[in-house]
Design an enzyme around this catalytic site. Structure first.
Site, PDB file in Angstrom:
ATOM      1  N   SER A 113      -6.918   1.586  -6.461  1.00  0.00           N
ATOM      2  CA  SER A 113      -6.406   0.484  -5.660  1.00  0.00           C
ATOM      3  C   SER A 113      -7.400  -0.031  -4.626  1.00  0.00           C
ATOM      4  O   SER A 113      -8.484  -0.481  -4.973  1.00  0.00           O
ATOM      5  CB  SER A 113      -5.096   0.929  -5.016  1.00  0.00           C
ATOM      6  OG  SER A 113      -4.476  -0.163  -4.401  1.00  0.00           O
ATOM      7  N   HIS A 114      -7.031   0.096  -3.343  1.00  0.00           N
ATOM      8  CA  HIS A 114      -7.858  -0.487  -2.285  1.00  0.00           C
ATOM      9  C   HIS A 114      -9.063   0.385  -1.934  1.00  0.00           C
ATOM     10  O   HIS A 114      -9.881  -0.008  -1.111  1.00  0.00           O
ATOM     11  CB  HIS A 114      -7.003  -0.697  -1.032  1.00  0.00           C
ATOM     12  CG  HIS A 114      -6.377   0.576  -0.541  1.00  0.00           C
ATOM     13  ND1 HIS A 114      -5.333   1.189  -1.201  1.00  0.00           N
ATOM     14  CD2 HIS A 114      -6.679   1.368   0.508  1.00  0.00           C
ATOM     15  CE1 HIS A 114      -5.014   2.299  -0.553  1.00  0.00           C
ATOM     16  NE2 HIS A 114      -5.805   2.437   0.482  1.00  0.00           N
ATOM     17  N   ASP A 277      -5.909  -6.927  -3.758  1.00  0.00           N
ATOM     18  CA  ASP A 277      -6.718  -5.707  -3.681  1.00  0.00           C
ATOM     19  C   ASP A 277      -7.262  -5.284  -5.044  1.00  0.00           C
ATOM     20  O   ASP A 277      -7.154  -6.013  -6.026  1.00  0.00           O
ATOM     21  CB  ASP A 277      -5.909  -4.577  -3.049  1.00  0.00           C
ATOM     22  CG  ASP A 277      -4.824  -4.063  -3.967  1.00  0.00           C
ATOM     23  OD1 ASP A 277      -4.320  -4.855  -4.795  1.00  0.00           O
ATOM     24  OD2 ASP A 277      -4.467  -2.872  -3.876  1.00  0.00           O
ATOM     25  N   ASP A 279      -6.378  -3.323  -7.509  1.00  0.00           N
ATOM     26  CA  ASP A 279      -5.548  -3.356  -8.711  1.00  0.00           C
ATOM     27  C   ASP A 279      -4.537  -4.505  -8.694  1.00  0.00           C
ATOM     28  O   ASP A 279      -3.632  -4.542  -9.530  1.00  0.00           O
ATOM     29  CB  ASP A 279      -4.840  -2.016  -8.915  1.00  0.00           C
ATOM     30  CG  ASP A 279      -3.957  -1.634  -7.741  1.00  0.00           C
ATOM     31  OD1 ASP A 279      -4.238  -2.075  -6.606  1.00  0.00           O
ATOM     32  OD2 ASP A 279      -2.978  -0.890  -7.949  1.00  0.00           O
ATOM     33  N   ASP A 281      -2.108  -5.456  -6.642  1.00  0.00           N
ATOM     34  CA  ASP A 281      -0.710  -5.359  -6.209  1.00  0.00           C
ATOM     35  C   ASP A 281      -0.510  -5.705  -4.734  1.00  0.00           C
ATOM     36  O   ASP A 281       0.624  -5.843  -4.287  1.00  0.00           O
ATOM     37  CB  ASP A 281      -0.094  -3.990  -6.554  1.00  0.00           C
ATOM     38  CG  ASP A 281      -0.860  -2.821  -5.979  1.00  0.00           C
ATOM     39  OD1 ASP A 281      -1.912  -3.034  -5.342  1.00  0.00           O
ATOM     40  OD2 ASP A 281      -0.408  -1.675  -6.182  1.00  0.00           O
ATOM     41  N   ARG A 282      -1.590  -5.855  -3.975  1.00  0.00           N
ATOM     42  CA  ARG A 282      -1.426  -6.221  -2.561  1.00  0.00           C
ATOM     43  C   ARG A 282      -1.716  -7.705  -2.363  1.00  0.00           C
ATOM     44  O   ARG A 282      -2.368  -8.333  -3.202  1.00  0.00           O
ATOM     45  CB  ARG A 282      -2.400  -5.431  -1.688  1.00  0.00           C
ATOM     46  CG  ARG A 282      -2.136  -3.945  -1.709  1.00  0.00           C
ATOM     47  CD  ARG A 282      -2.979  -3.249  -0.661  1.00  0.00           C
ATOM     48  NE  ARG A 282      -2.730  -1.818  -0.704  1.00  0.00           N
ATOM     49  CZ  ARG A 282      -2.942  -1.006   0.310  1.00  0.00           C
ATOM     50  NH1 ARG A 282      -3.434  -1.473   1.448  1.00  0.00           N
ATOM     51  NH2 ARG A 282      -2.689   0.284   0.194  1.00  0.00           N
ATOM     52  N   LYS A 376       4.596  -3.659  -6.527  1.00  0.00           N
ATOM     53  CA  LYS A 376       4.283  -4.768  -5.644  1.00  0.00           C
ATOM     54  C   LYS A 376       3.328  -5.692  -6.388  1.00  0.00           C
ATOM     55  O   LYS A 376       2.685  -5.283  -7.348  1.00  0.00           O
ATOM     56  CB  LYS A 376       3.721  -4.268  -4.316  1.00  0.00           C
ATOM     57  CG  LYS A 376       2.502  -3.364  -4.389  1.00  0.00           C
ATOM     58  CD  LYS A 376       2.199  -2.811  -2.995  1.00  0.00           C
ATOM     59  CE  LYS A 376       0.890  -2.057  -2.950  1.00  0.00           C
ATOM     60  NZ  LYS A 376       1.058  -0.612  -3.182  1.00  0.00           N
TER      61      LYS A 376
HETATM   62  C1  VG1 Z   1      -1.040   3.357   1.371  1.00  0.00           C
HETATM   63  C2  VG1 Z   1      -0.048   2.438   2.047  1.00  0.00           C
HETATM   64  C3  VG1 Z   1       1.245   2.395   1.256  1.00  0.00           C
HETATM   65  C4  VG1 Z   1       0.943   1.965  -0.189  1.00  0.00           C
HETATM   66  C5  VG1 Z   1      -0.091   2.900  -0.789  1.00  0.00           C
HETATM   67  C6  VG1 Z   1      -0.527   2.462  -2.164  1.00  0.00           C
HETATM   68  O1  VG1 Z   1      -0.531   4.674   1.328  1.00  0.00           O
HETATM   69  O2  VG1 Z   1       0.193   2.870   3.360  1.00  0.00           O
HETATM   70  O3  VG1 Z   1       2.135   1.506   1.885  1.00  0.00           O
HETATM   71  O4  VG1 Z   1       2.110   2.018  -0.962  1.00  0.00           O
HETATM   72  O5  VG1 Z   1      -1.269   2.911   0.038  1.00  0.00           O
HETATM   73  O6  VG1 Z   1      -1.020   1.165  -2.148  1.00  0.00           O
HETATM   74  P1  VG1 Z   1      -0.989   5.819   2.378  1.00  0.00           P
HETATM   75  O7  VG1 Z   1      -0.302   7.060   1.933  1.00  0.00           O
HETATM   76  O8  VG1 Z   1      -2.474   5.894   2.312  1.00  0.00           O
HETATM   77  O9  VG1 Z   1      -0.539   5.336   3.705  1.00  0.00           O
HETATM   78  V1  VG1 Z   1      -2.172   0.718  -3.298  1.00  0.00           V
HETATM   79  O10 VG1 Z   1      -2.292  -0.914  -3.245  1.00  0.00           O
HETATM   80  O11 VG1 Z   1      -3.504   1.608  -2.660  1.00  0.00           O
HETATM   81  O12 VG1 Z   1      -1.720   1.402  -4.698  1.00  0.00           O
HETATM   82 CO    CO Z   2      -3.202  -1.606  -4.854  1.00  0.00          CO
END
Ligand code: VG1
Ligand code: CO
Length: 543
Positions: A113-114, A277, A279, A281-282, A376
């Site tokens: 993801s990010h 982001d 993948d 989804d953001r 998302k």
């Molecule tokens: C973070 C965010 C959370 C989100 C998760 C996955 O998790 O706070 O809201 O669902 O990333 O997003 P954490 O445990 O690091 O706070 V993604 O777009 O990275 O799949």
């Molecule tokens: Co993501």
């Protein structure tokens, strides 16, 4: 072609976090690492004869190699068919969409993801279930337990599949269908939003800029915004997915999307800016010289949802993660529909969506979505905003300011302390937990504590319980401070401090956010001793 059984031994630490298993690329490149996890997923699913699996990723380094390995293992496990995105590419929301549309058993998303990519960056793998959503904890825990006892995996020795063109191929008895990565997803978006109205808006001179951040949503945004909605070529920037995201964090926030922020701050800025982001989804939504916080975005979409064709019948409920601001709750109250508060992570929304209890969901971390899929969805949020702008003829800033005037403003910020010592971070949380019992009624600055606890969640659909989901200190006027540790990082620990202040008076709706939250920021430090525990006087990232 033949199927081989390979002996292996458990590799510690394969427990999925907030969103799948995320580790450094070098960890995933160790012999048997990916295979152990994938076999554990498959064994947890059991017999997959006759079943379809969806497979794709965000195109980061190691994506292609992992896709080929997983295809060979899926064939060995006896899947009837795998739908794989062209070039191995599928965004997280597209995987969710394809699973649902084609009645697949589930899907595998390859993404961190990010988190940054490239040979020195991160890689990740996530399993999504039949409803298209992230596997719930009961499933991820079963997978994890399997990784602790694994002794062998099975894999075909077939040659690599050519993923460059859509078409069909075979590995052993399994069909491999290479599908257009965008088509199913784009078709779903057309059903939800008024493409004609958006097309007219753009034809009338409305300008937009979408930053793909060299991650997976570029091809989706190009096909839909430029291809179908007529935005001029170049409206989508950084549109080509790169294995290292051009060396940047593919994290759409004002810190990491600095190029887009600069474009939107210029005097000749476009009317609308957005980014997604790694993948896809953001989403981050921007107006001209104006940022929309994700919590406000959810509330504004909810308040105007019936302007979009897909939501004309109204919303059944609104769900947000606990640390997300309470702005959406006020909208739910005004609409007379339920508001749900879940732990962080999209997997907790799945049951509410399946049961028809919630229609819109959101997280403060730039995540927004609905019951159209079970993830998302970045491009969806962008189209939703464009639909509202087209239907109302208002600007982004106008929509948000009018929202505050009607509902009050929930000032909101998240302070992240990244890469801190894990032991110190755990001690900080433990020492906070000890204080909770005696906090109610205490004066903190100008605030009085209403209650303080460690958030627990009981799923209203299946009764499953999640504990220790974040320490919250809630003031009598609804202002809050929340502390939790990230479950997606790959280095040390990340402490997240979430700050929220409610302000009803329109005379105070236009303060700089950090200033408006100043007293709460001081209280957070005073209560948690962040500087002492972490050695950090300031957060690494403020959003
Ligand atoms: C973070 C965010 C959370 C989100 C998760 C996955 O998790 O706070 O809201 O669902 O990333 O997003 P954490 O445990 O690091 O706070 V993604 O777009 O990275 O799949
Ligand atoms: Co993501």
């Amino acid at each position: 072609m033949s199927i081989n059984t390979v002996s292996t031994t458990p590799i510690p630490g394969q427990r999925p976090g907030t969103s799948g298993l995320r580790k450094k690329v070098s960890v995933f490149q160790q012999p048997h690492y990916l295979e152990n996890f994938v076999q554990s997923v498959f064994d947890t699913l059991g017999d997959c004869a006759g079943k379809t699996l969806v497979l794709g990723g965000d195109g980061r380094f190691h994506n292609r190699a992992a896709v080929q390995t997983i295809l060979r293992m899926a064939a060995a496990h006896g899947f009837a068919r795998v739908l794989v995105g062209q070039g191995g590419i599928l965004s997280t929301p597209a995987v969710s969409c394809v699973i649902r549309k084609h009645g697949a058993l589930g899907g595998i998303v390859l993404s961190a993801s990010h988190n940054p990519g490239g040979p020195d960056g991160d890689f990740g793998i996530k399993y999504n279930i039949e409803n298209g959503g992230p596997a719930p904890e009961s499933v991820t825990e079963a997978i994890y337990r399997h990784t602790e006892n694994i002794t062998q995996y099975r894999i075909s020795d077939a040659a690599d599949i050519d993923l460059q063109q859509p078409g069909a191929a075979r590995i052993e008895a399994m069909e491999v269908a290479v599908i257009d990565s965008v088509a199913d997803y784009a078709a779903l978006m057309q059903q939800l939003f008024d493409f004609d109205a958006i097309r007219q808006l753009i034809a009338g001179g409305f300008r937009l800029c979408f930053d793909g951040m060299h991650a997976v949503s570029g091809p989706y945004a190009k096909a839909i915004l430029e291809g179908q909605l007529g935005a001029p070529a170049g409206s989508v920037i950084n549109a080509v997915p790169l294995e290292d995201f051009g060396g940047h964090h593919p994290d759409p926030n004002p810190v990491n999307a600095a190029q887009l922020i600069a474009i939107m701050a210029a005097d000749d800025a476009p009317d609308f800016g957005a980014a997604s982001d790694g993948d896809g989804d953001r989403n981050m939504i921007l107006g001209r010289k104006f940022d929309v916080t994700p919590s406000d975005s959810l509330a504004v979409l909810a308040a105007h949802a019936t302007l979009a064709p897909g939501y004309r019948a109204g919303l059944k409920g609104i769900a947000r993660s606990m640390p997300t601001s309470q702005a959406a709750d006020r909208v739910a109250q005004a609409l007379g529909i339920p508001a749900f508060e879940t732990p962080t992570g999209w997997k907790f929304f799945g049951n509410l969506l399946d049961a028809g209890k919630a229609t819109l969901c959101g997280e403060e971390s730039y995540g927004t979505g609905s019951d159209h899929i079970r993830e998302k969805d970045g491009v969806w949020a962008v189209l939703f905003w464009l639909n509202l702008l087209a239907a109302t003829g208002k600007s982004v800033e106008q929509l948000v300011s009018e929202h505050w005037a009607r509902f009050g403003r929930n000032y909101y910020s998240r302070h992240d302390y990244e890469g801190v010592d894990s032991h110190a971070a755990n001690e900080l949380m433990a020492s906070l937990r000890i204080k909770l019992a005696t906090m109610a009624g205490q004066d903190l600055g100008h605030y009085v504590v209403d209650f303080a606890d460690d958030f627990d969640y009981k799923d209203p659909v299946d009764g499953s319980v999640a504990t220790q989901q974040g320490v919250r200190i809630v003031m009598t006027n609804g202002s809050r401070i929340v502390f939790r540790l990230s479950g997606t990082g790959t280095e040390g620990a990340t402490l997240r401090v979430y700050l929220e202040r409610y302000e009803a008076d329109p005379a105070f709706h236009h303060l700089p956010t950090q200033q408006a939250l100043g007293p709460l920021i001081l209280i957070a430090e005073q209560v948690a001793g962040i500087a002492d525990w972490t050695g950090r006087a300031h957060p690494t990232v403020t959003t």
